[in-house]
Scaffold this motif. Structure first.
Motif, PDB file in Angstrom:
ATOM      1  N   HIS A 245      16.736 107.406  19.762  1.00  0.00           N
ATOM      2  CA  HIS A 245      15.848 106.618  18.805  1.00  0.00           C
ATOM      3  C   HIS A 245      14.369 107.444  18.798  1.00  0.00           C
ATOM      4  CE1 HIS A 245      14.855 103.334  16.500  1.00  0.00           C
ATOM      5  NE2 HIS A 245      13.444 103.454  17.238  1.00  0.00           N
ATOM      6  N   SER A 246      14.027 107.791  17.477  1.00  0.00           N
ATOM      7  CA  SER A 246      13.055 108.341  17.126  1.00  0.00           C
ATOM      8  C   SER A 246      11.742 107.300  16.895  1.00  0.00           C
ATOM      9  CB  SER A 246      12.760 109.379  16.074  1.00  0.00           C
ATOM     10  OG  SER A 246      14.185 110.172  16.308  1.00  0.00           O
ATOM     11  N   HIS A 247      10.643 107.522  17.656  1.00  0.00           N
ATOM     12  CA  HIS A 247       9.424 106.491  17.511  1.00  0.00           C
ATOM     13  C   HIS A 247       8.512 107.384  16.797  1.00  0.00           C
ATOM     14  CE1 HIS A 247       6.349 103.719  17.796  1.00  0.00           C
ATOM     15  NE2 HIS A 247       5.560 104.455  18.663  1.00  0.00           N
ATOM     16  N   PHE A 248       7.600 106.681  15.690  1.00  0.00           N
ATOM     17  CA  PHE A 248       6.440 107.507  15.141  1.00  0.00           C
ATOM     18  C   PHE A 248       5.382 106.452  15.332  1.00  0.00           C
ATOM     19  CE2 PHE A 248      10.360 109.051  12.894  1.00  0.00           C
ATOM     20  CZ  PHE A 248      10.196 110.294  13.070  1.00  0.00           C
ATOM     21  N   GLY A 249       4.570 106.935  16.167  1.00  0.00           N
ATOM     22  CA  GLY A 249       3.361 106.184  16.566  1.00  0.00           C
ATOM     23  C   GLY A 249       2.117 106.588  15.864  1.00  0.00           C
ATOM     24  N   ALA A 250       2.149 107.486  14.919  1.00  0.00           N
ATOM     25  CA  ALA A 250       0.826 107.705  14.053  1.00  0.00           C
ATOM     26  C   ALA A 250       1.499 108.229  12.522  1.00  0.00           C
ATOM     27  CB  ALA A 250       0.309 109.111  14.472  1.00  0.00           C
ATOM     28  N   THR A 251       0.683 108.247  11.670  1.00  0.00           N
ATOM     29  CA  THR A 251       1.166 108.514  10.228  1.00  0.00           C
ATOM     30  C   THR A 251       1.782 109.962  10.161  1.00  0.00           C
ATOM     31  OG1 THR A 251      -0.206 107.299   9.239  1.00  0.00           O
ATOM     32  CG2 THR A 251       0.362 108.948   8.091  1.00  0.00           C
ATOM     33  N   THR A 252       2.877 110.136   9.638  1.00  0.00           N
ATOM     34  CA  THR A 252       3.613 111.454   9.723  1.00  0.00           C
ATOM     35  C   THR A 252       4.499 111.610   8.693  1.00  0.00           C
ATOM     36  OG1 THR A 252       4.101 111.056  12.456  1.00  0.00           O
ATOM     37  CG2 THR A 252       5.638 112.872  11.357  1.00  0.00           C
ATOM     38  N   THR A 253       4.606 113.162   8.274  1.00  0.00           N
ATOM     39  CA  THR A 253       5.623 113.621   7.429  1.00  0.00           C
ATOM     40  C   THR A 253       6.678 114.247   7.894  1.00  0.00           C
ATOM     41  OG1 THR A 253       3.528 113.657   5.671  1.00  0.00           O
ATOM     42  CG2 THR A 253       5.588 114.917   5.381  1.00  0.00           C
ATOM     43  N   ILE A 254       8.017 114.085   7.697  1.00  0.00           N
ATOM     44  CA  ILE A 254       9.024 114.761   7.997  1.00  0.00           C
ATOM     45  C   ILE A 254       9.785 115.157   6.606  1.00  0.00           C
ATOM     46  CG2 ILE A 254      11.171 114.743   9.082  1.00  0.00           C
ATOM     47  CD1 ILE A 254       8.832 114.433  11.140  1.00  0.00           C
ATOM     48  N   SER A 255       9.890 116.549   6.742  1.00  0.00           N
ATOM     49  CA  SER A 255      10.564 117.204   5.402  1.00  0.00           C
ATOM     50  C   SER A 255      11.429 118.280   6.039  1.00  0.00           C
ATOM     51  CB  SER A 255       9.536 117.875   4.502  1.00  0.00           C
ATOM     52  OG  SER A 255      10.372 118.154   3.366  1.00  0.00           O
ATOM     53  N   ASN A 256      12.602 118.147   6.695  1.00  0.00           N
ATOM     54  CA  ASN A 256      13.548 118.821   7.045  1.00  0.00           C
ATOM     55  C   ASN A 256      14.904 118.239   7.255  1.00  0.00           C
ATOM     56  OD1 ASN A 256      13.479 117.798   9.627  1.00  0.00           O
ATOM     57  ND2 ASN A 256      11.653 119.174  10.104  1.00  0.00           N
ATOM     58  N   LEU A 257      15.763 119.035   7.588  1.00  0.00           N
ATOM     59  CA  LEU A 257      17.073 118.579   7.697  1.00  0.00           C
ATOM     60  C   LEU A 257      17.295 117.811   9.268  1.00  0.00           C
ATOM     61  CD1 LEU A 257      19.407 121.324   6.240  1.00  0.00           C
ATOM     62  CD2 LEU A 257      18.723 119.189   5.361  1.00  0.00           C
ATOM     63  N   ASN A 258      16.648 116.654   9.342  1.00  0.00           N
ATOM     64  CA  ASN A 258      16.814 115.937  10.434  1.00  0.00           C
ATOM     65  C   ASN A 258      17.952 114.926  10.574  1.00  0.00           C
ATOM     66  OD1 ASN A 258      14.779 117.371  11.534  1.00  0.00           O
ATOM     67  ND2 ASN A 258      13.218 115.784  11.748  1.00  0.00           N
ATOM     68  N   LEU A 259      19.035 114.816  11.499  1.00  0.00           N
ATOM     69  CA  LEU A 259      19.845 113.860  11.232  1.00  0.00           C
ATOM     70  C   LEU A 259      19.399 112.788  12.622  1.00  0.00           C
ATOM     71  CD1 LEU A 259      22.742 112.992  10.153  1.00  0.00           C
ATOM     72  CD2 LEU A 259      23.829 114.167  11.991  1.00  0.00           C
ATOM     73  N   TYR A 260      19.150 111.753  11.921  1.00  0.00           N
ATOM     74  CA  TYR A 260      18.628 110.712  12.898  1.00  0.00           C
ATOM     75  C   TYR A 260      20.042 109.467  13.200  1.00  0.00           C
ATOM     76  CZ  TYR A 260      13.841 111.958  11.801  1.00  0.00           C
ATOM     77  OH  TYR A 260      12.732 112.738  11.565  1.00  0.00           O
ATOM     78  N   GLN A 261      20.579 109.950  14.499  1.00  0.00           N
ATOM     79  CA  GLN A 261      21.739 109.270  14.722  1.00  0.00           C
ATOM     80  C   GLN A 261      21.337 107.970  15.605  1.00  0.00           C
ATOM     81  OE1 GLN A 261      23.361 112.367  17.177  1.00  0.00           O
ATOM     82  NE2 GLN A 261      25.033 112.773  15.435  1.00  0.00           N
ATOM     83  N   LYS A 262      20.412 107.688  16.021  1.00  0.00           N
ATOM     84  CA  LYS A 262      19.991 106.623  16.770  1.00  0.00           C
ATOM     85  C   LYS A 262      18.823 105.668  16.199  1.00  0.00           C
ATOM     86  CE  LYS A 262      23.330 106.885  19.957  1.00  0.00           C
ATOM     87  NZ  LYS A 262      24.194 105.930  20.033  1.00  0.00           N
ATOM     88  N   GLY A 263      18.501 105.995  14.817  1.00  0.00           N
ATOM     89  CA  GLY A 263      17.425 105.162  14.200  1.00  0.00           C
ATOM     90  C   GLY A 263      16.113 105.691  14.296  1.00  0.00           C
ATOM     91  N   ILE A 264      15.203 104.743  13.535  1.00  0.00           N
ATOM     92  CA  ILE A 264      13.745 105.315  13.656  1.00  0.00           C
ATOM     93  C   ILE A 264      12.969 104.118  13.643  1.00  0.00           C
ATOM     94  CG2 ILE A 264      14.143 107.494  12.382  1.00  0.00           C
ATOM     95  CD1 ILE A 264      13.096 105.965  10.066  1.00  0.00           C
ATOM     96  N   ASP A 265      11.484 104.165  14.271  1.00  0.00           N
ATOM     97  CA  ASP A 265      10.764 102.944  14.167  1.00  0.00           C
ATOM     98  C   ASP A 265       9.190 103.444  13.996  1.00  0.00           C
ATOM     99  OD1 ASP A 265       8.935 102.355  16.635  1.00  0.00           O
ATOM    100  OD2 ASP A 265      10.936 102.989  17.193  1.00  0.00           O
ATOM    101  N   VAL A 266       8.363 102.721  13.198  1.00  0.00           N
ATOM    102  CA  VAL A 266       6.956 103.292  12.699  1.00  0.00           C
ATOM    103  C   VAL A 266       6.290 102.089  13.272  1.00  0.00           C
ATOM    104  CG1 VAL A 266       5.494 103.818  10.964  1.00  0.00           C
ATOM    105  CG2 VAL A 266       8.402 104.261  10.718  1.00  0.00           C
TER     106      VAL A 266
END
Length: 895
Positions: A245-266
């Motif tokens: 699982h990917s956690h984003f604790g700050a304002t972030t920009t993602i622009s690539n071929l990321n395959l999130y298999q277990k979800g995200i939270d902001v």
């Protein structure tokens, strides 16, 4: 010649004998009008013979010259294509909608042209199930098998073809060539070219011009002009697999071929800007105030699911579902910039009290999906625009309603096939125009109701754009209902099948007011305000128990429970919620007399404050979108008694052109301020020390400057206590003390340039607050020492006069009132000495059928002859239909 008898006792219906539409051709009609004891008589007026005697060329079956037993069918230029008999199916089916044509082989049918949802087997069919054909051209939504050539097909399921070209959304298998396909599922091919959003797999020597393609398990020598293509198992593709699982604790920009298999939270208050063509799986959480911002189309994988509340900034991109998706119970997902959600035929589930809201001036399109709802509280509709500038488009959507769906603000566009199913009502309450677009059909399944109940007197707010747009009341038990406002359809087509009820009798008459709760605040309550979803009640007062003047209570329809409170620092005189319920503004008497708090359901946190004026501030109102706040501070010198601030979520900025000096006399006060629903007009109610003596003033607002448009004299020594626009923005209610005409409650109509007094009544000593119900038909009034001794009073406003409906005793004085957005609950605050009452109280509001006389032109109206033939409505009573009429019906076509 047969006679068709229409009975109205008080229902209108066709005789029980089943008829085909062609049976009605050239037949006369008789009308019998009756009355049942104690029931309002039904009325029917037909200006010209109703256009229900046969099918037109563009209807379900081509109409023929006469009702003869047989005929010859012709096509363009008089070409004979076959013959027909009254008892047998036609050899020709032309421009059919939802027709089923059986046993059609090349020997028995020569032409099927532009048919919609037809079961047929020859060319040019739309939505056809076609078999064994040599050529299928321009078919949409076809299930086609074994053809020699398939060209330009949309949403086709195709197999065993030798050539397939220009397919959209097709599932294609076992062929040699697929070209220019959009969203195709493609396997075992030798060449794929020009595909958009294709799923392409297994041994492809060439993949070209693919957009957002997922390509796997192949050994390819060429990838040409592919956009955002994901090439698995190929070393030169930089795909990053994220298996945790990917956690984003700050304002972030993602622009690539990321395959999130277990979800995200902001994290709360942070923004994740995301641009990846790969699907997200697992849980997606935004922690109530986090923001997911799209920088490209975003795919949700088959295992994606949502948690918590949050905001989505679509930025014009699409959120694409690949499987069913659930909005958790009691969650609110706010769309803060334009977004399209494409369901791809999947189901979007709404948990109990789940909701999607649109921020100001935002467009949301829901496309190709089945929406299934759970029971919601009446004040929490599944889709809600926070202001009148929101736009929701339903494109090829079915809504299965578990309970009523009120649409109160904004616009709706119904595109392609949109269907309501279940046993509940779609209630149109917005005063903005909505549309059924060309070539679109809005269907109401058996047991559903289209209930036209706008918060204005406009009967034309739901429009059929042109002759190709239609509404289909499918029966049995389907209802078209309106209030005394009336409802008019023009330009398009209306189909009625099975047992349909048309009624102008609705439960809109305020009937019963019942006290539900009464709790102790500790001293006088000055103001109360329901949150937009009626889950919370905000209260402001003077030195309560615990010394926290600003309080928020949760409400479950029977009980108020304190969940948050803060020390305001002195008397809090008025509280108002931000339109999305995330902020609460408060004004009053301390040094920092204007404060804004954020609210997360359990805590009030001050985010902005300012000192304005030298005394109590009482006037307070948010603009429709929460961008601006108008206040009315007291000033001891000739400074500013009206100020407009902008609010960005964390700070207040005074706008210079929004600062107005009302007069030179010390103590001048703008105690009432109210924005119109569009935020373009600010109404001011002030005391008698205003220079020029005109206490009621209308200012235009352009975002930078307030400009006085007109003003009138209320004539009171003590002035105005409260002013409020009705939901339509045309009428203004004013309450105060000691006006010139002696009537403390007054209604003015504002036409954009002048104010006209249209109604007024004597309340007694003083009206402290007055509030419109959501329909704009009723007023709740509270004050001090009324003439009849009952402080709580309810009035009906019919556009020209006020009439007292009911009233009851509260005690010493009512200082504040608030009507919930669904009109079902009223909250009051004050000070009381009466047994059984307390400072904070809630009341349930019950309604009954409105039995007031109704003008024929305010009934259900088909067509508008005053505008000519272009505003006719074609009305089709399908074979065997029974149409029951209760109330007023007016067929007003030219033809």
């Amino acid at each position: 010649m047969k006679k068709i008898i229409l009975f109205l006792i008080p229902y209108l219906f066709y005789s029980n004998t089943a008829h085909s539409i062609t049976d009605f051709a050239n037949e006369d009609a008789r009308l019998i009008i009756g009355n049942l004891s104690g029931v309002q008589s039904s009325q029917l007026k037909i200006v010209t013979p109703a256009n229900i005697t046969g099918w037109t060329q563009d209807s379900i079956v081509k109409s023929f010259v006469s009702n003869a037993a047989s005929w010859t069918e012709t096509y363009t230029a008089g070409v004979v294509i076959g013959s027909g008999r009254k008892s047998a199916p036609s050899n020709m089916v032309y421009n059919n909608s939802n027709a089923i044509v059986l046993f059609t082989s090349p020997a028995s049918i020569a032409l099927n042209r532009a048919n919609s949802n037809v079961l047929a087997n020859l060319p040019n069919n739309s939505s056809a199930i076609a078999t064994l054909a040599r050529l299928e051209l321009n078919n949409s939504n076809d299930l086609v098998t074994l053809p020699g050539l398939i060209k330009t097909m949309s949403n086709a399921i195709l197999n065993f073809t030798t050539q397939t070209k220009n397919q959209s959304n097709s599932i294609i298998t076992l062929y040699r060539k697929v070209r220019a396909n959009s969203q195709a599922a493609r396997v075992l091919s030798t060449r794929v070219k020009g595909n958009s959003n294709a799923l392409v797999s297994t041994i492809l020597p060439l993949v070209r011009f693919n957009s957002n393609a997922l390509i796997s398990n192949f050994s390819a020598s060429l990838y040409s002009t592919n956009s955002n293509a994901a090439n698995f198992l190929k070393s030169n593709f930089p795909v990053q697999l994220l298996s945790t699982h990917s956690h984003f604790g700050a304002t972030t920009t993602i622009s690539n071929l990321n395959l999130y298999q277990k979800g995200i939270d902001v994290s709360a208050g942070k923004t994740l800007t995301l641009n990846t063509p790969l699907p997200i799986n697992g849980n997606i959480g935004l922690n109530d105030s986090g923001i997911l911002s799209l920088a490209g189309d975003l795919y949700l994988g088959s295992t994606a699911y949502l948690t918590s509340d949050g905001s989505i900034s679509g930025n014009g991109y699409s959120l694409i579902m690949t499987n069913s998706l659930t909005l958790p119970s009691s969650s609110t997902w706010q769309i803060i910039s334009n977004l399209l959600i494409n369901g791809n035929g999947s189901t979007l589930f709404f948990g109990a009290n789940a909701q999607i809201t649109l921020a100001s001036n935002v467009s949301l399109t829901l496309k190709n999906m089945y929406i299934q709802t759970s029971p919601n509280s009446p004040n929490i509709p599944i889709l809600k625009c926070l202001d009148q500038k929101g736009i929701i488009t339903l494109d090829n959507v079915t809504l299965e309603l578990a309970n009523d769906f009120p649409f109160r603000t904004g616009r709706l566009f119904f595109t392609n096939d949109v269907r309501f199913t279940g046993t509940s009502r779609f209630i149109y309450q917005s005063w903005m125009q909505s549309y059924v677009t060309p070539q679109s059909l809005l269907t109401f399944d058996p047991g559903t109701t289209l209930y036209y109940y706008p918060s204005s007197t406009n009967k034309d707010l739901l429009q059929l754009v042109d002759k190709s747009a239609g509404i289909y009341l499918k029966g049995s038990g389907t209802t078209l209902q309106t209030t005394n406002t009336g409802f008019r359809l023009t330009k398009g087509r209306l189909w009625m099948d099975n047992k349909i009820t048309l009624t102008t009798q609705a439960s809109t008459a305020l009937d019963l007011v019942t006290q539900v709760t009464a709790i102790n605040y500790g001293s006088a309550v000055n103001s109360v305000a329901w949150s937009p979803n009626r889950r919370y009640l905000a209260v402001g007062g003077s030195v309560p128990n615990g010394d926290n003047e600003v309080q928020v209570y949760s409400y479950n329809d029977t009980t108020l429970s304190l969940v948050a409170s803060v020390d305001f620092g002195g008397d809090c005189l008025r509280v108002k919620w931000h339109p999305d319920g995330t902020y609460l503004a408060a004004v009053g008497g301390p040094s920092n007399n204007f404060k804004v708090y954020s609210f997360n359901g359990t805590t009030l946190t001050q985010v902005a404050a300012t000192t304005d004026g030298t005394g109590n501030t009482q006037g307070l109102d948010w603009s429709y979108d929460g961008t601006y706040i108008a206040i009315g501070p007291v000033n001891a010198t000739s400074t500013f008694e009206i100020r407009v601030y902008s609010f960005n979520g964390s700070s207040l900025t005074n706008i210079a052109g929004g600062s107005i000096d009302l007069g030179a006399t010390a103590g001048t006060l703008a105690s009432g301020v109210s924005w119109n629903p569009l935020g373009t007009i600010l109404a001011i109610g002030a005391n008698s020390t205003v220079t020029g003596g005109n206490e009621i003033r209308m200012y235009t607002w352009d975002g930078t400057t307030l400009t006085l448009k007109t003003s009138v004299d209320y004539g009171a020594a003590n002035g105005i206590n409260y002013i409020e626009f009705d939901p339509s923005g045309f009428n203004v209610a004013v309450g105060g003390q000691g006006p010139t005409n002696g009537n403390e409650l007054q209604i003015y109509r504002f036409n954009g340039s002048t104010l006209l007094l249209v109604a007024s009544v004597d309340y007694g000593t003083a009206v402290n607050e007055v509030h419109w119900d959501p329909s704009g038909r009723y007023l709740a009034v509270g004050g001090t020492a009324p003439t009849n001794g009952n402080e709580l009073q309810f009035y009906r406003f019919d556009g020209a006069s006020l009439s007292l409906i009911t009233s009851q005793d509260y005690g010493t004085a009512i200082n504040g009132l608030s009507w919930s957005a669904d009109g079902a609950t009223l909250a009051i605050g004050g000070q009381t000495t009466t047994t059984g009452h307390n400072e904070i109280e809630t009341y349930s509001i019950a309604y009954r059928f409105d039995t007031l006389p109704q003008a024929l032109t305010n009934g259900i109206i088909f067509g508008n002859s005053a505008l000519g033939i272009s505003s006719d409505l074609d009305v089709y009573f399908l074979a065997g239909a029974r149409i029951e009429l209760s109330g007023m019906f007016f067929y007003n076509d030219v033809n």
